[in-house]
Design a protein around this motif. Structure first.
Motif: not given
Length: 95
Positions: A77-95
């Motif tokens: 809804d917010n970003f229009g992304w379908q799974f799997p998400w871009p790698r950068a998203v996982y990096g931000e989630l980890i930080r």
């Protein structure tokens, strides 16, 4: 080993070789069509990891990212992304 081979005649050597081939084929067929060898492999792996390797401490920098239906819907809804998400998203989630 050479002494054992020297004791066998040519005919016995061929018979032993054929027996070996059929034995390997039988084990291969058994592993494909029955769960017994998979169970044996799982148990031997568990044994190796628990007894032979020994206990290990959990890394302190280990992060688990839980992805459920609500998070999938929110990112869609917010970003229009379908799974799997871009790698950068996982990096931000980890930080």
């Amino acid at each position: 080993m050479k002494k054992l081979l020297a004791l066998l005649t040519k005919k016995e050597s061929v018979a032993a070789f054929i027996f070996l081939i059929f034995s390997f084929a039988a084990v291969g067929a058994l592993s494909l069509y029955t769960p017994y060898l998979n169970a044996l492999e799982g148990r031997s792996y568990d044994f190796m990891m628990s007894v032979l390797r020994g206990p290990r401490q959990t890394p302190q920098d280990l992060v688990i990212i839980g992805i459920d239906d609500a998070s999938l819907q929110q990112f869609a809804d917010n970003f229009g992304w379908q799974f799997p998400w871009p790698r950068a998203v996982y990096g931000e989630l980890i930080r």
